[in-house]
Design a protein around this motif. Structure first.
Motif, PDB file in Angstrom:
ATOM      1  N   GLY A 107      24.477  43.681 -12.015  1.00 55.17           N
ATOM      2  CA  GLY A 107      23.501  44.725 -12.289  1.00 55.17           C
ATOM      3  C   GLY A 107      23.309  45.006 -13.767  1.00 55.17           C
ATOM      4  O   GLY A 107      24.025  44.484 -14.628  1.00 55.17           O
ATOM      5  N   GLN A 108      22.325  45.844 -14.050  1.00 53.60           N
ATOM      6  CA  GLN A 108      21.973  46.150 -15.437  1.00 53.60           C
ATOM      7  C   GLN A 108      23.120  46.800 -16.195  1.00 53.60           C
ATOM      8  O   GLN A 108      23.526  46.349 -17.263  1.00 53.60           O
ATOM      9  N   CYS A 109      23.683  47.860 -15.626  1.00 53.99           N
ATOM     10  CA  CYS A 109      24.779  48.575 -16.281  1.00 53.99           C
ATOM     11  C   CYS A 109      25.988  47.656 -16.446  1.00 53.99           C
ATOM     12  O   CYS A 109      26.590  47.578 -17.520  1.00 53.99           O
ATOM     13  N   GLY A 110      26.342  46.922 -15.382  1.00 51.69           N
ATOM     14  CA  GLY A 110      27.482  46.021 -15.432  1.00 51.69           C
ATOM     15  C   GLY A 110      27.341  44.988 -16.529  1.00 51.69           C
ATOM     16  O   GLY A 110      28.285  44.713 -17.287  1.00 51.69           O
ATOM     17  N   ASN A 111      26.138  44.406 -16.662  1.00 51.96           N
ATOM     18  CA  ASN A 111      25.916  43.380 -17.672  1.00 51.96           C
ATOM     19  C   ASN A 111      25.915  43.954 -19.088  1.00 51.96           C
ATOM     20  O   ASN A 111      26.361  43.296 -20.029  1.00 51.96           O
ATOM     21  N   GLN A 112      25.435  45.187 -19.243  1.00 49.29           N
ATOM     22  CA  GLN A 112      25.475  45.815 -20.569  1.00 49.29           C
ATOM     23  C   GLN A 112      26.915  46.112 -20.980  1.00 49.29           C
ATOM     24  O   GLN A 112      27.292  45.894 -22.132  1.00 49.29           O
ATOM     25  N   VAL A 113      27.728  46.621 -20.051  1.00 50.59           N
ATOM     26  CA  VAL A 113      29.143  46.855 -20.340  1.00 50.59           C
ATOM     27  C   VAL A 113      29.839  45.524 -20.615  1.00 50.59           C
ATOM     28  O   VAL A 113      30.629  45.389 -21.551  1.00 50.59           O
ATOM     29  N   GLY A 114      29.546  44.512 -19.777  1.00 53.20           N
ATOM     30  CA  GLY A 114      30.157  43.201 -19.945  1.00 53.20           C
ATOM     31  C   GLY A 114      29.845  42.581 -21.292  1.00 53.20           C
ATOM     32  O   GLY A 114      30.707  41.974 -21.927  1.00 53.20           O
ATOM     33  N   CYS A 115      28.601  42.756 -21.747  1.00 50.75           N
ATOM     34  CA  CYS A 115      28.198  42.236 -23.055  1.00 50.75           C
ATOM     35  C   CYS A 115      29.019  42.882 -24.166  1.00 50.75           C
ATOM     36  O   CYS A 115      29.492  42.205 -25.088  1.00 50.75           O
ATOM     37  N   ARG A 116      29.223  44.188 -24.082  1.00 52.85           N
ATOM     38  CA  ARG A 116      30.020  44.885 -25.094  1.00 52.85           C
ATOM     39  C   ARG A 116      31.490  44.438 -25.027  1.00 52.85           C
ATOM     40  O   ARG A 116      32.151  44.276 -26.049  1.00 52.85           O
ATOM     41  N   PHE A 117      31.977  44.208 -23.800  1.00 56.19           N
ATOM     42  CA  PHE A 117      33.364  43.769 -23.638  1.00 56.19           C
ATOM     43  C   PHE A 117      33.595  42.421 -24.324  1.00 56.19           C
ATOM     44  O   PHE A 117      34.553  42.245 -25.067  1.00 56.19           O
ATOM     45  N   GLN A 148      19.658  46.503 -33.953  1.00 50.90           N
ATOM     46  CA  GLN A 148      19.382  47.885 -33.580  1.00 50.90           C
ATOM     47  C   GLN A 148      20.293  48.320 -32.441  1.00 50.90           C
ATOM     48  O   GLN A 148      20.347  47.685 -31.392  1.00 50.90           O
ATOM     49  N   GLU A 149      21.025  49.408 -32.677  1.00 50.26           N
ATOM     50  CA  GLU A 149      21.936  49.902 -31.644  1.00 50.26           C
ATOM     51  C   GLU A 149      21.154  50.632 -30.573  1.00 50.26           C
ATOM     52  O   GLU A 149      20.240  51.397 -30.851  1.00 50.26           O
ATOM     53  N   LYS A 150      21.531  50.401 -29.309  1.00 49.70           N
ATOM     54  CA  LYS A 150      20.834  51.035 -28.197  1.00 49.70           C
ATOM     55  C   LYS A 150      21.520  52.333 -27.808  1.00 49.70           C
ATOM     56  O   LYS A 150      22.704  52.515 -28.085  1.00 49.70           O
ATOM     57  N   PRO A 151      20.799  53.231 -27.113  1.00 42.48           N
ATOM     58  CA  PRO A 151      21.343  54.566 -26.802  1.00 42.48           C
ATOM     59  C   PRO A 151      22.674  54.525 -26.049  1.00 42.48           C
ATOM     60  O   PRO A 151      23.533  55.353 -26.265  1.00 42.48           O
ATOM     61  N   PHE A 152      22.844  53.546 -25.144  1.00 42.21           N
ATOM     62  CA  PHE A 152      24.045  53.532 -24.312  1.00 42.21           C
ATOM     63  C   PHE A 152      25.160  52.660 -24.884  1.00 42.21           C
ATOM     64  O   PHE A 152      26.212  52.534 -24.270  1.00 42.21           O
ATOM     65  N   ASP A 153      24.930  52.030 -26.031  1.00 46.30           N
ATOM     66  CA  ASP A 153      25.943  51.128 -26.592  1.00 46.30           C
ATOM     67  C   ASP A 153      27.271  51.837 -26.844  1.00 46.30           C
ATOM     68  O   ASP A 153      28.341  51.295 -26.556  1.00 46.30           O
ATOM     69  N   ALA A 154      27.211  53.041 -27.421  1.00 45.13           N
ATOM     70  CA  ALA A 154      28.448  53.775 -27.726  1.00 45.13           C
ATOM     71  C   ALA A 154      29.207  54.099 -26.440  1.00 45.13           C
ATOM     72  O   ALA A 154      30.438  53.973 -26.388  1.00 45.13           O
ATOM     73  N   MET A 155      28.478  54.484 -25.382  1.00 43.30           N
ATOM     74  CA  MET A 155      29.127  54.794 -24.100  1.00 43.30           C
ATOM     75  C   MET A 155      29.700  53.528 -23.464  1.00 43.30           C
ATOM     76  O   MET A 155      30.814  53.531 -22.947  1.00 43.30           O
ATOM     77  N   ASN A 156      28.932  52.438 -23.530  1.00 41.12           N
ATOM     78  CA  ASN A 156      29.418  51.173 -22.965  1.00 41.12           C
ATOM     79  C   ASN A 156      30.642  50.658 -23.717  1.00 41.12           C
ATOM     80  O   ASN A 156      31.523  50.024 -23.129  1.00 41.12           O
ATOM     81  N   ASN A 157      30.699  50.926 -25.022  1.00 42.16           N
ATOM     82  CA  ASN A 157      31.850  50.502 -25.820  1.00 42.16           C
ATOM     83  C   ASN A 157      33.144  51.161 -25.345  1.00 42.16           C
ATOM     84  O   ASN A 157      34.219  50.565 -25.425  1.00 42.16           O
ATOM     85  N   ILE A 158      33.050  52.411 -24.895  1.00 45.97           N
ATOM     86  CA  ILE A 158      34.250  53.104 -24.406  1.00 45.97           C
ATOM     87  C   ILE A 158      34.801  52.380 -23.174  1.00 45.97           C
ATOM     88  O   ILE A 158      36.007  52.134 -23.069  1.00 45.97           O
ATOM     89  N   VAL A 159      33.897  52.003 -22.242  1.00 45.32           N
ATOM     90  CA  VAL A 159      34.333  51.267 -21.048  1.00 45.32           C
ATOM     91  C   VAL A 159      34.883  49.901 -21.455  1.00 45.32           C
ATOM     92  O   VAL A 159      35.894  49.439 -20.917  1.00 45.32           O
TER      93      VAL A 159
END
Length: 475
Positions: free
Chosen positions: A4-14, A251-262
């Motif tokens: 999913g979208q959220c999972g892939n965004q978190v995974g990318c940051r990981f 360009q940093e996206k709005p949820f990047d900081a939150m995804n970085n915590i996960v």
């Protein structure tokens, strides 16, 4: 397995942060044992994938996941995956590791689980088997997904079921991002409760994360670092949220900081699988030690420090403060207060400049203020990895099996019932083949039973702390 979208965004940051972490430790660019646990080293000079290279200089790293298994990225909307493939991490992922569609799941659990699940079943199973073949020692599967959307909740839990069928002996860890109270997906309570039933039945361990908590933590970090009151103890740029020095887009996206915590949670959780330590913890030990009852497998996580310490020589006072913070409400990744609820068990995963004696001292210091079930007063599991996160001298991830998750589930149930009593939006689900109204009643019944189990445990919290009767042996 990232869905999913959220999972892939978190995974990318990981993956971004994992690469940066290994780069900080491995200055010479040698393909070492730590890198081999998460990345394959491919010789691409001969064209195509090329053979794996097990020693010498890094050629081309391809992502694996946990003990030599490659990552599998799944999304029924190709936007986020395409972004990853066009971004700085494009060379890390193999195109054979991706499963995408174009239409998305329309924020509908039934579309993700029943429709796309059946449609892509063989494809997913084939890719799972192939990725597992790259394993020397398959330790566990890790799924990252969200609960509120259609693909993350529906297809994410479908993949969870597949893993149980195909690899019944392998542990299944799930990181689930729960929607916030102001979620813009009106059907998210349906999706979340339908997904919860699958998590109850098929996951071995779930780490629930709440968007609201992540948002609060990001705001708190910004306030702390911008107030100027903390002086030399804190650097102005937090490495928990900023990702400075990583392979980020301009360009940093709005949820990047939150995804970085996960992502930082996952880095700490998997550090023992990647680096040496005097008391390294196997991932499967978490489930073995923290889950006394199969359904009560939801672990509350907290991360500390949330900002970057400026000095490497850590005074014991500040080290002790780190342990205290891990049990405070402000550091939890869900809206909960474990200190005033009942503990079934607790794990402390420490990285960096910390001694085993520091662990023992702080456990003894904190024990009197924490409520543990009477039959597991010594329910502590500890891990100590010698390599700290980038920018820190030490860090701590606490995982608590605690009844404080109950309010999150009660709130979810209340939101579900508000929609379900009016049968609102139900027709969007029921027109999907294989989806019946009984799926909703079974899901809410499963959630109610889970809440009741936590309530029964809570009722014992203020009872007398007596040792269980010991076996008497006649001589």
């Amino acid at each position: 397995v990232i869905v999913g979208q959220c999972g892939n965004q978190v995974g990318c940051r990981f993956w971004d942060l994992a690469l940066r972490e290994h780069a900080a430790v491995n200055k010479k660019g040698i393909y070492d044992e730590a890198l081999s646990s998460f990345f394959r080293n491919i010789d691409t000079r001969s064209g195509g994938d090329g053979p794996d290279i097990y020693k010498g200089k890094i050629r081309s790293l391809k992502a694996r996941f946990f003990q030599s298994i490659k990552a599998l990225l799944i999304d029924m909307e190709e936007g986020v995956v395409n972004e990853i493939l066009q971004g700085p991490l494009r060379d890390v992922f193999d195109s054979k590791q991706l499963i995408t569609d174009v239409s998305g799941s329309g924020n509908n659990w039934a579309v993700g689980h029943k429709l796309y699940g059946c449609q892509y079943r063989e494809n997913i199973v084939e890719k799972l088997r192939k990725t597992a073949e790259h394993c020397d020692c398959l330790q566990c599967f890790f799924i990252i997904h969200s609960m509120g959307g259609g693909t993350g909740s529906g297809l994410g839990t479908f993949v969870l079921n597949l893993l149980e069928e195909e690899f019944p002996e392998v542990y299944r860890f799930v990181t689930s991002v729960y929607p916030s109270g102001e979620d813009d997906v009106i059907t998210s309570p349906y999706n979340s409760v339908l997904a919860m039933k699958e998590l109850n039945e098929h996951a071995d361990c779930v780490l629930p994360i709440e968007n609201e908590s992540l948002f609060d933590i990001v705001n708190k970090i910004h306030q702390m670092t911008n107030s100027g009151k903390l002086g030399a103890t804190v650097k102005q740029s937090s490495l928990v949220t900023s990702g400075a020095g990583g392979a980020k887009a301009a360009q940093e996206k709005p949820f990047d900081a939150m995804n970085n915590i996960v992502a930082n949670l996952l880095l700490n959780l998997t550090s023992s699988a990647r680096f040496e330590g005097s008391l390294n913890m196997d991932l499967n030990e978490i489930s073995m030690n923290l889950v006394p009852f199969p359904r009560l497998h939801y672990l509350v996580s907290s991360l500390t420090p949330l900002y970057t310490l400026a000095d490497v020589n850590v005074p014991s006072r500040r080290l002790d403060q780190m342990f205290s913070d891990a049990f405070s409400r402000d550091h939890q990744l869900i809206q909960a207060d474990p200190k005033h609820s009942l503990y079934l068990a607790c794990a402390l995963l420490v990285r960096g400049n910390v001694q085993v004696s520091d662990l023992r001292r702080n456990i003894e210091r904190l024990k009197p203020s924490l409520h543990f079930v009477s039959w597991n007063q010594e329910g502590w599991k500890t891990g100590l990895c010698s390599v700290p996160p980038v920018g820190h001298s030490h860090s701590l991830l606490a995982l608590a099996n605690n009844t404080c998750v109950k309010p999150t589930f009660i709130e979810l149930k209340d939101k579900f019932m508000k929609l379900y009593k009016k049968k609102a939006h139900l027709h969007h689900y029921l027109h999907i083949e294989g989806m019946e109204q009984s799926c909703f009643s079974e899901a809410i019944s499963s959630l109610s039973d889970l809440i009741e189990e936590y309530s029964e445990l809570d009722a014992t919290k203020d009872g007398p702390r007596t040792d269980p009767p010991r076996l008497k042996i006649a001589v």
